[in-house]
Motif scaffolding. Structure first.
Motif, mmCIF file in Angstrom:
data_model
loop_
_atom_site.group_PDB
_atom_site.id
_atom_site.type_symbol
_atom_site.label_atom_id
_atom_site.label_comp_id
_atom_site.label_asym_id
_atom_site.label_seq_id
_atom_site.Cartn_x
_atom_site.Cartn_y
_atom_site.Cartn_z
ATOM 1 N N SER A 113 -104.571 -17.817 24.575
ATOM 2 C CA SER A 113 -103.241 -17.925 25.189
ATOM 3 C C SER A 113 -102.717 -16.521 25.448
ATOM 4 O O SER A 113 -103.275 -15.539 24.931
ATOM 5 N N GLY A 114 -101.642 -16.444 26.200
ATOM 6 C CA GLY A 114 -101.004 -15.147 26.418
ATOM 7 C C GLY A 114 -100.471 -14.593 25.113
ATOM 8 O O GLY A 114 -100.510 -13.388 24.863
ATOM 9 N N TYR A 115 -99.957 -15.484 24.262
ATOM 10 C CA TYR A 115 -99.421 -15.061 22.955
ATOM 11 C C TYR A 115 -100.541 -14.415 22.136
ATOM 12 O O TYR A 115 -100.394 -13.307 21.613
ATOM 13 N N ASN A 118 -101.620 -10.977 23.410
ATOM 14 C CA ASN A 118 -100.738 -9.875 22.999
ATOM 15 C C ASN A 118 -100.906 -9.554 21.517
ATOM 16 O O ASN A 118 -101.041 -8.395 21.130
ATOM 17 N N HIS A 141 -91.351 -9.562 24.514
ATOM 18 C CA HIS A 141 -91.566 -10.934 24.045
ATOM 19 C C HIS A 141 -92.008 -10.993 22.572
ATOM 20 O O HIS A 141 -92.597 -10.041 22.050
ATOM 21 N N SER A 143 -94.472 -12.378 21.210
ATOM 22 C CA SER A 143 -95.906 -12.171 20.977
ATOM 23 C C SER A 143 -96.242 -10.675 20.905
ATOM 24 O O SER A 143 -97.159 -10.262 20.184
ATOM 25 N N GLU A 184 -92.979 -4.903 29.965
ATOM 26 C CA GLU A 184 -93.298 -6.090 30.766
ATOM 27 C C GLU A 184 -93.022 -5.841 32.254
ATOM 28 O O GLU A 184 -92.137 -5.063 32.608
ATOM 29 N N SER A 188 -88.668 -12.285 31.187
ATOM 30 C CA SER A 188 -88.606 -13.676 31.629
ATOM 31 C C SER A 188 -87.253 -14.335 31.484
ATOM 32 O O SER A 188 -86.983 -15.337 32.123
ATOM 33 N N ASP A 213 -97.344 -6.242 30.029
ATOM 34 C CA ASP A 213 -97.402 -7.705 29.998
ATOM 35 C C ASP A 213 -96.944 -8.214 31.366
ATOM 36 O O ASP A 213 -95.789 -8.021 31.761
ATOM 37 N N VAL A 215 -97.265 -11.488 32.275
ATOM 38 C CA VAL A 215 -97.319 -12.944 32.134
ATOM 39 C C VAL A 215 -96.480 -13.678 33.193
ATOM 40 O O VAL A 215 -96.895 -14.704 33.730
ATOM 41 N N HIS A 216 -95.288 -13.146 33.506
ATOM 42 C CA HIS A 216 -94.406 -13.846 34.453
ATOM 43 C C HIS A 216 -94.569 -13.343 35.880
ATOM 44 O O HIS A 216 -93.728 -13.635 36.732
ATOM 45 N N GLN A 242 -101.931 -7.237 30.713
ATOM 46 C CA GLN A 242 -102.121 -8.497 29.986
ATOM 47 C C GLN A 242 -101.516 -9.607 30.829
ATOM 48 O O GLN A 242 -100.509 -9.409 31.510
ATOM 49 N N THR A 244 -101.371 -14.282 31.550
ATOM 50 C CA THR A 244 -101.589 -15.641 31.052
ATOM 51 C C THR A 244 -102.201 -16.503 32.149
ATOM 52 O O THR A 244 -102.015 -16.232 33.335
ATOM 53 N N LYS A 247 -99.137 -20.111 33.150
ATOM 54 C CA LYS A 247 -97.898 -20.231 33.927
ATOM 55 C C LYS A 247 -98.272 -20.397 35.410
ATOM 56 O O LYS A 247 -98.643 -21.491 35.811
ATOM 57 N N GLY A 253 -104.434 -20.189 28.578
ATOM 58 C CA GLY A 253 -105.306 -19.061 28.252
ATOM 59 C C GLY A 253 -104.572 -17.758 28.497
ATOM 60 O O GLY A 253 -103.511 -17.737 29.122
HETATM 61 N N1 PLP Z 1 -95.622 -12.746 27.157
HETATM 62 C C1 PLP Z 1 -94.447 -13.149 27.663
HETATM 63 C C2 PLP Z 1 -93.549 -12.124 28.275
HETATM 64 C C3 PLP Z 1 -94.079 -14.502 27.636
HETATM 65 O O1 PLP Z 1 -92.913 -14.897 28.124
HETATM 66 C C4 PLP Z 1 -94.977 -15.442 27.068
HETATM 67 C C5 PLP Z 1 -94.698 -16.890 27.001
HETATM 68 O O2 PLP Z 1 -93.807 -17.464 27.390
HETATM 69 C C6 PLP Z 1 -96.184 -14.974 26.545
HETATM 70 C C7 PLP Z 1 -96.474 -13.622 26.598
HETATM 71 C C8 PLP Z 1 -97.153 -15.928 25.922
HETATM 72 O O3 PLP Z 1 -97.936 -16.509 26.924
HETATM 73 P P1 PLP Z 1 -98.602 -17.940 26.678
HETATM 74 O O4 PLP Z 1 -97.549 -18.961 26.963
HETATM 75 O O5 PLP Z 1 -99.763 -17.991 27.600
HETATM 76 O O6 PLP Z 1 -99.011 -17.978 25.228
#
Ligand code: PLP
Length: 423
Positions: A113-115, A118, A141, A143, A184, A188, A213, A215-216, A242, A244, A247, A253
């Motif tokens: 996962s993204g979490y 990180n 975030h 994570s 980031e 988000s 990051d 992710v968004h 990094q 995800t 989303k 993943g």
């Molecule tokens: N990084 C940021 C900025 C996020 O907002 C999130 C999740 O919402 C994540 C990482 C974690 O990603 P994932 O939902 O794939 O675990």
């Protein structure tokens, strides 16, 4: 010891603060996104989802479904264990090459996962550098914070997007001390962008590594969906990107992309990569199809519609005085400023209007900045937007929530109550 009593008290505390978490029982249906079936107390009902992080609707795109279904038929349901024990499914190799290419990096590494990406990557990268100092944006975030904590390294927090503060912290350190700046591409909850070019310039000057990051932003910004770094022409300047797959890519993943030696070191040292079962073939196959599609002309078209929808929604909400927080991105936050009222607004939207928007409360955002966070997708058409705007007006009137004055001040619709009383 009354163990149950402690857990009940913990739940009671969040209830008292109005931030007890309740998740609607929703069944999304292929072909009907963003509509879904909600199982409420009075039975099943059609609702429209306005808060999904499947930002582009890729989780229901025919090409992505085909990628997932053909992968499960060919390779089976699970990955068969950790890659360390069971080896790598060929699809993992293909997706890692695709993601490295998307971000113009030498290599990439998939995680679950993204979490996890990180947590595992930041802790490992920092731990492998002697006496590393981590410099982290104030709004990073959870994570990222978990990764920093797990590293055991010294950390310093710089005020959100404050380059003067970041530079002061950097300048106070010896030039040759290893430093990792973590930030980031899009934050988000407020929807604002990270100043990538300026952070990278500081990193270069003071000899720091950068970890971004995205992710968004992955899939949604840049000519090929490479994120804000690609949009800003800064891919080459960022050391580690990094992202995800959960989303805009519509699956699940996470991953990092960066220099081959760094990726190899994380692969061999990160417990969060080594000791957990690899992503299942269906999700890797679906993600591979989504990343490829979003890199090409259909991706360009989807991104254009997505941005148009977000702008249209912001315009319409501002026109009726909704307190839309200033966001330059596809994220449209509306300030409520109180946890209980935020939850009430969300409940009313769902029960009276069939509109699902999850309330955003502490600790996701600071107390007093509770909000509804709208995420219009390319599939939220004008009819759905009309319904949302009318529903919000009704709920705002019902709860007497604050609105924007023309001059930007916030006031209550009912003159006898001040904004502070409302909040
Ligand atoms: N990084 C940021 C900025 C996020 O907002 C999130 C999740 O919402 C994540 C990482 C974690 O990603 P994932 O939902 O794939 O675990």
């Amino acid at each position: 010891m009354n163990y149950a009593g402690h857990f009940e008290a913990a739940v009671q505390r969040v209830r008292a603060e109005g931030r007890y978490r309740v998740f609607a029982d929703l069944a999304r249906q292929v072909g009907r996104h963003p509509q879904a079936c909600w199982r409420g107390l009075s039975g099943m009902r059609d609702v429209v989802i306005w808060c999904s992080n499947d930002y582009l609707g890729m989780g229901h795109h025919e090409t992505v479904l085909e990628g997932a279904v053909s992968a499960i038929r060919r390779y089976g349901a699970g990955a068969g264990g950790t890659r360390n024990i069971s080896g790598t499914t060929h699809l993992h190799v293909l997706l890692e090459a695709e993601l490295a290419g998307l971000h113009d990096k030498q290599a990439s590494l998939l995680m679950t996962s993204g979490y996890v990406a990180n947590e595992a990557s930041i802790s490992t990268i920092a731990r492998l550098l002697p006496d590393c100092l981590i410099l982290s944006d104030q709004l990073n975030h959870a994570s990222i914070i978990a990764g920093i904590k797990a590293s055991g390294c010294e950390k310093q927090i710089f005020r959100h997007n404050d380059l003067v503060h970041l530079e002061a912290l950097l300048a106070a350190q010896p030039q040759n001390r290893p430093k990792l700046i973590v930030f980031e591409g899009i934050y988000s909850m407020d929807g604002d962008f990270g100043p990538i070019a300026a952070v990278c310039a500081l990193a270069k000057h003071y000899g720091a590594l950068t970890y971004l990051d995205e992710v968004h932003a992955v899939g949604m910004y840049g000519a090929r969906g490479g994120g804000i770094a690609e949009r800003d022409g800064m891919v080459g300047a960022v050391d580690v990107i990094q992202g995800t797959l959960g989303k805009a890519i519509g699956c699940i993943g996470g991953y990092i992309a960066g220099p081959a030696a760094l990726i190899d070191a994380v692969r061999s040292h990160a417990p969060g990569f080594i000791f957990t079962t690899a992503l299942p073939p269906a999700m890797v196959g679906g993600a591979l199809a989504a990343v490829r599609l979003l890199k090409g002309p259909e991706g360009v078209a989807i991104r254009a519609i997505h941005q148009e929808r977000a702008s249209a929604l912001k315009r319409r909400l501002e026109a009726i005085g909704m307190p839309v927080m200033p966001s330059p991105s596809h994220i449209v936050p509306i300030l409520v400023g109180n946890a209980t009222r935020c939850k009430l607004a969300s409940d009313l939207l769902l029960e009276r209007h069939g509109i699902y928007v999850q309330p955003i409360n502490y600790p996701t955002v600071a107390k007093g900045t509770e909000r509804l966070r709208l995420t219009p997708s390319p599939l939220h058409n004008d009819v759905l937007m009309d319904r949302l705007v009318h529903a919000l007006e009704d709920v705002w009137d019902q709860l007497d929530l604050m609105r924007h004055h023309r001059g930007g001040l916030i006031y209550s619709a009912r003159p006898e109550r001040t904004a502070t009383q409302v909040a």
